[in-house]
Design a protein around this motif. Structure first.
Motif, short mmCIF file in Angstrom:
data_model
loop_
_atom_site.label_atom_id
_atom_site.label_comp_id
_atom_site.label_asym_id
_atom_site.label_seq_id
_atom_site.Cartn_x
_atom_site.Cartn_y
_atom_site.Cartn_z
N ASP A 265 -2.65 10.42 -7.60
CA ASP A 265 -1.88 10.28 -6.36
C ASP A 265 -2.06 8.93 -5.70
OD1 ASP A 265 -0.90 12.81 -6.70
OD2 ASP A 265 -2.20 13.76 -5.21
N ASP B 41 -7.78 12.81 2.62
CA ASP B 41 -6.42 13.19 3.00
C ASP B 41 -5.81 12.24 4.02
OD1 ASP B 41 -6.43 15.41 1.32
OD2 ASP B 41 -7.37 16.69 2.85
N ASP B 42 -6.56 11.22 4.41
CA ASP B 42 -6.07 10.23 5.38
C ASP B 42 -6.22 8.84 4.78
OD1 ASP B 42 -5.45 8.59 7.49
OD2 ASP B 42 -6.76 9.58 8.94
#
Length: 495
Positions: A361, A424-425
């Motif tokens: 990702d 996630d940030d």
């Protein structure tokens, strides 16, 4: 006998040369540590104990025959899995390079083997060196050997992208390791794990045979227990390489032999812009302590300004992804690595399927950003502007170095954090590089040395930035801090 795995590069080299122990005994001791820690730390993608023993036996034979020994003779090291190693898989921690076995050796790794080093294995990293916590590897997270002293056992980030390298050195799985630094990937993990690491001037170490991320920024360097070991290893890694068009055609100084912690007559710059909001108070306190240590070493401290510092991070996250988007276009499933060929697919379908399955990702995110800023209509608005900012940052440093010899700053805005805390940030993760990116954009030598522990018992690092080609000045200032900090802490063994 001394626990050989507690020895660093210099001590091992001298012990082998003096006959205190054999290179094979050293290799066997570290091989055992690598095997024992793998399940807990996941620092290595592949171990190569036979390579370490083969190199050790050659050193022992050369010594017995009275032949001269190299600068790294008898020292087994970890090799970040971004360096091509002939006959040993090289994956860049990505699924898209699964089972890729190079038929060639990177220039840096060949120099180390020629200097007598042996390879304990290929070290884990953030995929394609994209990350600051070693959580983007296809082969799983690297776990820091450090634990907070609050009694909790939260798994901590070893930093990135050279997280396997930093964890392995800190955990005594190897006395030293190679790293690469594009925006802080040697210095930030070194700070997180209480070791030393130096990014040399851009071009000092050949990039030939290193999997490319951002070609105008990538630079190899050593990670080791202390400044002296880094100086020895950097001397073995550096040098002109005609196969790399960006390689510096300059002699390699004897950095280790010239180390000098006496900074009388030297001026140390303190950039006011690095006192940023959000920086941990303990890190700012350590910075003040570092200033006092350098004064004690004889240096004069001067205030400097690097006015475009606040633009460094956004500029970097345009330039680096743009170059990544260009470099990673070669991974298409045609020539090597993963190929995903759906039933009835055409060539374009194969490209898409292979890249969708092969890239993680974070890599996809940076490719998309990079492709966007290079696209028609946006190139001038983003990439061209970022390159102008890069020039301004280089000019800031040039102006600052008219009044100082080296610059002292924090390495990171915080100590290590728990895995999963920031993944996630992406923006919070990118802020890990806020102090390290400016020197990368300017191509300057910069080093992190451990300065102490925070209230949670975790390492904190100090960063020294030098003039282009002045690795000696950086190493000398690092040695002055090292001697005064007296940092000997290492993680308690729980694995």
């Amino acid at each position: 006998m001394t626990d050989l795995t507690q020895l660093g590069v210099k001590a091992i080299r001298e012990g082998v040369a003096g006959g205190d122990f054999t290179a094979r005994e050293v290799a066997e001791a570290f091989n055992a540590n690598v095997a024992a820690a793998q399940d807990a730390l996941n620092a290595f993608i592949v171990a190569t104990p036979e390579k370490a023993l083969e190199a050790a036996d050659k050193v022992d034979a050369d010594r017995a025959a009275g032949k001269p020994l190299g600068a790294m003779a008898g020292v087994p090291i970890g090799m970040k899995d971004l360096f091509a190693t002939r006959g040993v898989q090289t994956t860049a921690a990505s699924h898209i390079l699964d089972h890729f076995i190079p038929e060639y050796e990177s220039t840096v790794s060949q120099k180390l083997w020629d200097a007598g080093a042996g390879m304990l294995g290929k070290l884990n990293l953030d995929q394609f060196a994209m990350g600051s916590s070693n959580e983007t590897s296809y082969y799983g997270n690297v776990i820091s050997p450090w634990r907070r002293n609050d009694g909790g056992n939260a798994a901590l980030a070893p930093g990135g992208s050279s997280g396997g390298s930093s964890a392995a050195v800190a955990a005594r799985l190897c006395p030293a390791a190679t790293g690469t630094d594009t925006g802080g990937s040697i210095r930030q993990p070194a700070a997180f794990t209480g070791i030393s690491g130096i990014k040399p001037t851009y071009g000092r170490c050949s990039r030939w045979g290193i999997v490319a991320f951002a070609s105008s920024l990538d630079q190899a360097g050593p990670m080791a227990r202390d400044v002296t070991d880094c100086a020895i290893m950097l001397g073995a890694m550096a040098g002109f390489d005609p196969k790399d068009s960006t390689s510096l055609d300059m002699p390699v100084p004897d950095w280790a032999g010239s180390l000098n912690a006496d900074l009388k007559g030297k001026r140390v710059g303190i950039p006011k812009e690095y006192r940023m909001d959000g920086t941990d108070a303990e890190i700012l306190g350590l910075w003040d302590q570092g200033i006092a240590w350098l004064k004690d070493a004889g240096a004069e401290v001067v205030d400097i300004s690097l006015p475009h510092t606040k633009y460094a991070l956004p500029a970097y996250y345009i330039v680096a992804p743009a170059e990544a988007s260009s470099n990673l276009a070669r991974y298409d499933g045609v020539r090597y690595g993963l190929r995903d060929l759906p039933q009835g697919a055409n060539l374009q379908d194969m490209y898409a399927a292979t890249r969708a399955a092969g890239f993680g990702d974070e890599v996809k995110r940076r490719i998309l950003i990079g492709t966007y800023v290079l696209s028609a209509g946006f190139y001038d608005a983003y990439y061209t502007q970022a390159m102008k900012v890069r020039t301004l940052i280089q000019r800031d440093f040039a102006a600052a170095f008219e009044t100082c010899d080296v610059i002292l700053a924090p390495t990171t805005p915080t100590a290590s954090f728990a895995l999963g805390e920031k993944i996630d940030d992406p923006l919070a993760m990118y802020l890990n590089d806020v102090f390290s990116v400016p020197a990368s954009l300017a191509g300057l030598p910069a080093m992190s040395v451990p300065g102490g522990l925070n209230k949670d018992g975790l390492p904190l690092g100090l960063q020294i930035i030098g003039k282009a080609f002045d690795e000696q000045g950086v190493l000398d200032a690092g040695l002055a801090i090292e001697q005064r900090a007296g940092f000997v802490a290492q993680p308690g063994k729980w694995w």
